[in-house]
Scaffold this motif. Sequence first.
Motif, short mmCIF file in Angstrom:
data_model
loop_
_atom_site.label_atom_id
_atom_site.label_comp_id
_atom_site.label_asym_id
_atom_site.label_seq_id
_atom_site.Cartn_x
_atom_site.Cartn_y
_atom_site.Cartn_z
N ALA A 193 35.55 -20.72 40.89
CA ALA A 193 36.87 -20.35 41.41
C ALA A 193 37.75 -21.58 41.66
O ALA A 193 38.65 -21.53 42.51
CB ALA A 193 36.71 -19.54 42.71
N GLY A 194 37.50 -22.66 40.96
CA GLY A 194 38.34 -23.84 41.08
C GLY A 194 38.00 -24.77 42.23
O GLY A 194 38.80 -25.64 42.58
N TYR A 195 36.80 -24.61 42.81
CA TYR A 195 36.37 -25.47 43.92
C TYR A 195 35.45 -26.57 43.41
O TYR A 195 34.63 -26.36 42.52
CB TYR A 195 35.63 -24.66 44.98
N THR A 196 35.58 -27.73 44.02
CA THR A 196 34.63 -28.82 43.80
C THR A 196 33.82 -29.02 45.07
O THR A 196 34.33 -28.83 46.18
CB THR A 196 35.34 -30.13 43.43
N PHE A 197 32.57 -29.44 44.91
CA PHE A 197 31.66 -29.57 46.05
C PHE A 197 31.32 -31.03 46.30
O PHE A 197 31.20 -31.84 45.37
CB PHE A 197 30.37 -28.78 45.78
N GLU A 198 31.15 -31.36 47.59
CA GLU A 198 30.68 -32.66 48.02
C GLU A 198 29.67 -32.48 49.13
O GLU A 198 29.73 -31.50 49.89
CB GLU A 198 31.84 -33.53 48.54
N MET A 199 28.75 -33.42 49.24
CA MET A 199 27.71 -33.37 50.26
C MET A 199 27.65 -34.70 50.97
O MET A 199 27.73 -35.77 50.34
CB MET A 199 26.36 -33.09 49.58
N SER A 200 27.48 -34.68 52.29
CA SER A 200 27.22 -35.92 53.03
C SER A 200 26.06 -35.68 53.98
O SER A 200 25.88 -34.57 54.48
CB SER A 200 28.46 -36.39 53.80
N ARG A 231 24.33 -32.56 39.08
CA ARG A 231 24.77 -33.93 38.80
C ARG A 231 26.25 -34.15 39.11
O ARG A 231 26.69 -35.30 39.24
CB ARG A 231 24.51 -34.27 37.34
N ASN A 232 27.01 -33.07 39.24
CA ASN A 232 28.43 -33.20 39.49
C ASN A 232 28.80 -33.09 40.97
O ASN A 232 29.99 -33.06 41.32
CB ASN A 232 29.21 -32.14 38.70
N VAL A 233 27.80 -32.99 41.84
CA VAL A 233 28.06 -32.92 43.28
C VAL A 233 27.69 -34.26 43.90
O VAL A 233 26.50 -34.59 44.04
CB VAL A 233 27.24 -31.79 43.93
N PRO A 234 28.67 -35.07 44.29
CA PRO A 234 28.35 -36.37 44.90
C PRO A 234 27.75 -36.21 46.28
O PRO A 234 28.10 -35.28 47.03
CB PRO A 234 29.72 -37.05 44.97
N ILE A 235 26.82 -37.10 46.61
CA ILE A 235 26.18 -37.10 47.93
C ILE A 235 26.40 -38.45 48.59
O ILE A 235 26.02 -39.49 48.03
CB ILE A 235 24.67 -36.82 47.83
N GLU A 236 26.98 -38.43 49.77
CA GLU A 236 27.16 -39.65 50.56
C GLU A 236 26.03 -39.73 51.57
O GLU A 236 25.78 -38.78 52.33
CB GLU A 236 28.50 -39.64 51.28
N SER A 237 25.34 -40.86 51.61
CA SER A 237 24.23 -41.07 52.54
C SER A 237 24.60 -42.14 53.55
O SER A 237 24.98 -43.25 53.18
CB SER A 237 22.97 -41.48 51.79
N ILE A 238 24.47 -41.79 54.83
CA ILE A 238 24.81 -42.70 55.92
C ILE A 238 23.56 -42.89 56.78
O ILE A 238 22.87 -41.92 57.12
CB ILE A 238 25.96 -42.13 56.78
N ARG A 239 23.27 -44.13 57.13
CA ARG A 239 22.14 -44.43 58.00
C ARG A 239 22.65 -45.18 59.22
O ARG A 239 23.17 -46.29 59.11
CB ARG A 239 21.10 -45.29 57.26
N GLU A 240 22.51 -44.54 60.39
CA GLU A 240 23.00 -45.17 61.61
C GLU A 240 22.20 -44.73 62.82
O GLU A 240 21.81 -43.56 62.94
CB GLU A 240 24.48 -44.87 61.82
N GLY A 241 21.93 -45.67 63.69
CA GLY A 241 21.29 -45.38 64.97
C GLY A 241 20.03 -44.57 64.84
O GLY A 241 19.19 -44.80 63.98
#
Length: 236
Positions: free
Chosen positions: A126-133, A170-180
Amino acid sequence: MRILVLGHGKTGKLVADVAAERGHGVHVLDAKENKDAAALTPMFLTGFDVVIDFTTPEAVVPNLRACLYSGARVVVGTTGWYDKLPDMRGLAERKEAGLLYGSNFSIGVQVMHRLAAEMGKELGNAGYTFEMSETHHVTKLDKPSGTALTLVDSVAKGSQESGKAGVEVRNVPIESIREGDAAGLHVLTATSQADRITLTHEAFSRRGFAEGAVRAAEWLATRKGCYDFRDVFTKL
C-alpha cells in the motif's frame, strides 16, 4: 523439575532465580565451568529435565550439539546462531530430543510479532516503507538483535500473505544502538507519503525474558521435536 541453566550473565542469573521461585531445582554452569561444552556429558545431562541456554553465539552451538546428541530438552534464548538452525533441528529429530528456540521470550514481543505481520499484510503493498530500530545494553554481542531480525521477518511473511509482491527482508533497514544497560527497545515504523505508523516494545527489565524462558522449559519438558517460540507461546 530439575533445570540446568547455561550462562551466568544478567539474564542467565535471572532465569535461575525465576526457576527457583517457581519451585524448580536449579543448577547453573558458567563459561569457565563449561568450556567448549566439555561439562555436558550424557551422564551429567541425565540429571536434568530441561536445559536453558543464555550464553553467547560462539558457545551455543557446541552446547546444543552436546545436549541434543544426548536426547535432552533445550530452550535457547541465545541469538546469533540461526544459520546453524537446520543442522540443530535435524539433530533434535534424529536423537528424539527437544529444542525450543526464540529470539525473545517476552510475551509482549510475541504479540508485537503478530502485529508486525499484520502491518506487513495490510501495508506492504500500500505504498509504505518499513524501518526497524533496536536499542540494547553495551555488552550485547550480536548486532542487529535477533528480535529485530525476526520482527522484520514477521513483516515480510505477513506481506506475502496478501498474495502480491510484498516487503523483502533485505529492503528493511535496521538501526542498532548500544547504550548503557538498556534491557531492550524495538521500534518498527511504516511510512507513506500520507502518514506514519509506529509499533514499539520497550522492556523495563529482563524479568519478562526470564519468565518466558522458564515457562517455555516447563512446556518443553514432556515434548520432542523442534519449536519456534513464536508458534507456541500461547500454549504455555
